[in-house]
Write a protein that holds these residues in place. Structure first.
Motif, mmCIF file in Angstrom:
data_model
loop_
_atom_site.group_PDB
_atom_site.id
_atom_site.type_symbol
_atom_site.label_atom_id
_atom_site.label_comp_id
_atom_site.label_asym_id
_atom_site.label_seq_id
_atom_site.Cartn_x
_atom_site.Cartn_y
_atom_site.Cartn_z
ATOM 1 N N ALA A 44 0.818 -1.221 0.000
ATOM 2 C CA ALA A 44 0.000 0.000 0.000
ATOM 3 C C ALA A 44 0.846 1.264 0.000
ATOM 4 O O ALA A 44 0.377 2.336 -0.407
ATOM 5 C CB ALA A 44 -0.940 -0.005 1.201
ATOM 6 N N LYS A 45 2.087 1.175 0.421
ATOM 7 C CA LYS A 45 2.966 2.343 0.396
ATOM 8 C C LYS A 45 3.225 2.809 -1.036
ATOM 9 O O LYS A 45 3.536 3.968 -1.276
ATOM 10 C CB LYS A 45 4.299 2.017 1.066
ATOM 11 C CG LYS A 45 4.204 1.678 2.548
ATOM 12 C CD LYS A 45 5.573 1.293 3.088
ATOM 13 C CE LYS A 45 5.511 0.871 4.542
ATOM 14 N NZ LYS A 45 6.851 0.463 5.064
ATOM 15 N N PHE A 46 3.092 1.881 -1.988
ATOM 16 C CA PHE A 46 3.429 2.190 -3.383
ATOM 17 C C PHE A 46 2.197 2.449 -4.241
ATOM 18 O O PHE A 46 2.318 2.985 -5.338
ATOM 19 C CB PHE A 46 4.264 1.050 -3.962
ATOM 20 C CG PHE A 46 5.552 0.847 -3.216
ATOM 21 C CD1 PHE A 46 6.666 1.601 -3.511
ATOM 22 C CD2 PHE A 46 5.625 -0.057 -2.162
ATOM 23 C CE1 PHE A 46 7.846 1.456 -2.798
ATOM 24 C CE2 PHE A 46 6.796 -0.222 -1.441
ATOM 25 C CZ PHE A 46 7.904 0.538 -1.750
ATOM 26 N N VAL A 54 0.013 -4.011 -6.736
ATOM 27 C CA VAL A 54 1.454 -4.051 -6.479
ATOM 28 C C VAL A 54 1.844 -5.472 -6.099
ATOM 29 O O VAL A 54 1.472 -5.969 -5.042
ATOM 30 C CB VAL A 54 1.841 -3.079 -5.344
ATOM 31 C CG1 VAL A 54 3.343 -3.145 -5.087
ATOM 32 C CG2 VAL A 54 1.403 -1.663 -5.683
ATOM 33 N N GLU A 55 2.582 -6.128 -6.996
ATOM 34 C CA GLU A 55 3.026 -7.490 -6.717
ATOM 35 C C GLU A 55 4.452 -7.467 -6.164
ATOM 36 O O GLU A 55 5.314 -6.737 -6.650
ATOM 37 C CB GLU A 55 2.955 -8.337 -7.987
ATOM 38 C CG GLU A 55 1.534 -8.565 -8.472
ATOM 39 C CD GLU A 55 1.484 -9.533 -9.641
ATOM 40 O OE1 GLU A 55 2.075 -10.633 -9.535
ATOM 41 O OE2 GLU A 55 0.872 -9.170 -10.659
ATOM 42 N N LEU A 56 4.669 -8.297 -5.164
ATOM 43 C CA LEU A 56 5.954 -8.349 -4.476
ATOM 44 C C LEU A 56 6.729 -9.572 -4.947
ATOM 45 O O LEU A 56 6.646 -10.658 -4.364
ATOM 46 C CB LEU A 56 5.719 -8.394 -2.958
ATOM 47 C CG LEU A 56 4.861 -7.254 -2.399
ATOM 48 C CD1 LEU A 56 4.501 -7.518 -0.947
ATOM 49 C CD2 LEU A 56 5.576 -5.909 -2.545
ATOM 50 N N HIS A 57 7.485 -9.393 -6.033
ATOM 51 C CA HIS A 57 8.282 -10.468 -6.618
ATOM 52 C C HIS A 57 9.750 -10.048 -6.649
ATOM 53 O O HIS A 57 10.072 -8.924 -7.037
ATOM 54 C CB HIS A 57 7.816 -10.796 -8.033
ATOM 55 C CG HIS A 57 6.466 -11.443 -8.084
ATOM 56 N ND1 HIS A 57 6.246 -12.747 -7.707
ATOM 57 C CD2 HIS A 57 5.266 -10.955 -8.453
ATOM 58 C CE1 HIS A 57 4.963 -13.044 -7.850
ATOM 59 N NE2 HIS A 57 4.339 -11.962 -8.300
ATOM 60 N N GLY A 58 10.625 -10.968 -6.272
ATOM 61 C CA GLY A 58 12.031 -10.643 -6.104
ATOM 62 C C GLY A 58 12.731 -10.113 -7.336
ATOM 63 O O GLY A 58 13.390 -9.059 -7.288
ATOM 64 N N ASN A 59 12.606 -10.803 -8.460
ATOM 65 C CA ASN A 59 13.367 -10.423 -9.649
ATOM 66 C C ASN A 59 12.981 -9.043 -10.177
ATOM 67 O O ASN A 59 13.866 -8.203 -10.394
ATOM 68 C CB ASN A 59 13.211 -11.486 -10.736
ATOM 69 C CG ASN A 59 14.132 -11.232 -11.908
ATOM 70 O OD1 ASN A 59 15.318 -10.977 -11.743
ATOM 71 N ND2 ASN A 59 13.585 -11.309 -13.116
ATOM 72 N N PRO A 60 11.687 -8.743 -10.384
ATOM 73 C CA PRO A 60 11.341 -7.392 -10.863
ATOM 74 C C PRO A 60 11.628 -6.308 -9.838
ATOM 75 O O PRO A 60 11.982 -5.183 -10.204
ATOM 76 C CB PRO A 60 9.844 -7.493 -11.178
ATOM 77 C CG PRO A 60 9.366 -8.718 -10.495
ATOM 78 C CD PRO A 60 10.520 -9.646 -10.403
ATOM 79 N N MET A 61 11.508 -6.624 -8.557
ATOM 80 C CA MET A 61 11.806 -5.615 -7.535
ATOM 81 C C MET A 61 13.292 -5.288 -7.543
ATOM 82 O O MET A 61 13.679 -4.117 -7.570
ATOM 83 C CB MET A 61 11.366 -6.111 -6.156
ATOM 84 C CG MET A 61 9.857 -6.212 -5.991
ATOM 85 S SD MET A 61 9.368 -7.007 -4.433
ATOM 86 C CE MET A 61 9.667 -5.682 -3.266
ATOM 87 N N ALA A 78 15.524 -2.231 -0.030
ATOM 88 C CA ALA A 78 14.973 -2.043 1.315
ATOM 89 C C ALA A 78 13.586 -2.669 1.431
ATOM 90 O O ALA A 78 13.235 -3.237 2.480
ATOM 91 C CB ALA A 78 14.920 -0.559 1.657
ATOM 92 N N VAL A 79 12.787 -2.573 0.371
ATOM 93 C CA VAL A 79 11.442 -3.144 0.398
ATOM 94 C C VAL A 79 11.514 -4.678 0.437
ATOM 95 O O VAL A 79 10.752 -5.326 1.169
ATOM 96 C CB VAL A 79 10.623 -2.684 -0.824
ATOM 97 C CG1 VAL A 79 9.251 -3.359 -0.822
ATOM 98 C CG2 VAL A 79 10.459 -1.181 -0.815
#
Length: 230
Positions: A44-46, A54-61, A78-79
């Motif tokens: 939600a911060k983004f 907002v998907e939380l996936h390692g490679n794209p992040m 940091a995220v």
């Protein structure tokens, strides 16, 4: 009931990548809501108006792809760490499992098949230890709908037979289930765990793995939650 959310990192057919990783996060069912809610707060911060986008996936992040392109690398790192700390600081019953396979060493076997055998076996072993201590639970494994879905579904078709052959898979309530990661923060968490393992073994970068390594399933100083073929 314990739920093992699982995802992979590394591509079997990509010759430039040495390793394939399959990882899972085991959560007691009542822990699932709390962790999902904490990850929703981070998303939600983004996009406060639509955090589900907002998907939380390692490679794209880490790589700054898609929605993450607009943020500095330091912020993206940091995220990822913030998400991993949600799990690292969660209830002690939540466990981490991972299979790391050097693709050339798996040959002629399919690394996906080998990892699929190892992950349920180690999850089942954990549930068996709980049972022997008087804390009986059944388990379900939930995979991301990924490029390996067909392979894993084919293996899952014979899941009960395979389990009988191994003689160890006695605590799973059902064959593996499949979810779209867009609809599940916990599949996204599994992706972040798998990516953390992949970064450590593929690139010798343990800045993420070090946050979660002490949550690998361990008993008596023996790490049961990690399988390495490297």
């Amino acid at each position: 009931m314990h739920l093992l959310y699982s995802d992979e990192s590394g591509t079997v057919k990509d010759a430039s990548q040495i390793h394939f990783v399959l990882a899972g996060v085991s959560l007691f069912e009542r822990q699932s809501f709390w962790i999902s809610n904490e990850l929703d707060k981070i998303a939600a911060k983004f996009n406060p108006a639509d955090p589900n986008s907002v998907e939380l996936h390692g490679n794209p992040m880490f790589g700054g792809k898609g929605i993450w392109r607009q943020y500095p690398k330091a912020d993206r790192i940091a995220v990822i760490k913030e998400c991993l700390n949600v799990f690292a600081l969660s209830h002690k019953s939540n466990k981490f499992f991972a299979c790391v396979i050097k693709k050339t060493l798996a040959s002629p076997r399919d690394p996906v098949e080998l990892a699929f055998e190892q992950l349920p076996s180690r999850f089942d072993h954990y549930l068996m230890r709980l049972h022997k201590s008087g804390d009986t639970h059944r388990g379900i494994i939930i995979f991301d709908k990924s490029t390996y879905e067909t392979t894993i579904q084919n293996l899952a078709t014979n899941f009960r037979t395979i389990g009988h052959t191994w003689g160890v898979l006695r605590n799973l309530a059902e064959v593996p289930l499949f979810l779209d990661s867009k609809a599940s923060r916990l599949i996204q968490l599994a992706d972040l765990l798998a990516y953390s393992v992949f970064k450590k073994y593929e690139q010798n970068d343990d800045q993420f793995f070090s946050i979660i390594s002490n949550r690998l399933d361990t008993e008596g100083g023996i790490i049961h939650g990690l399988y390495e073929l490297i």
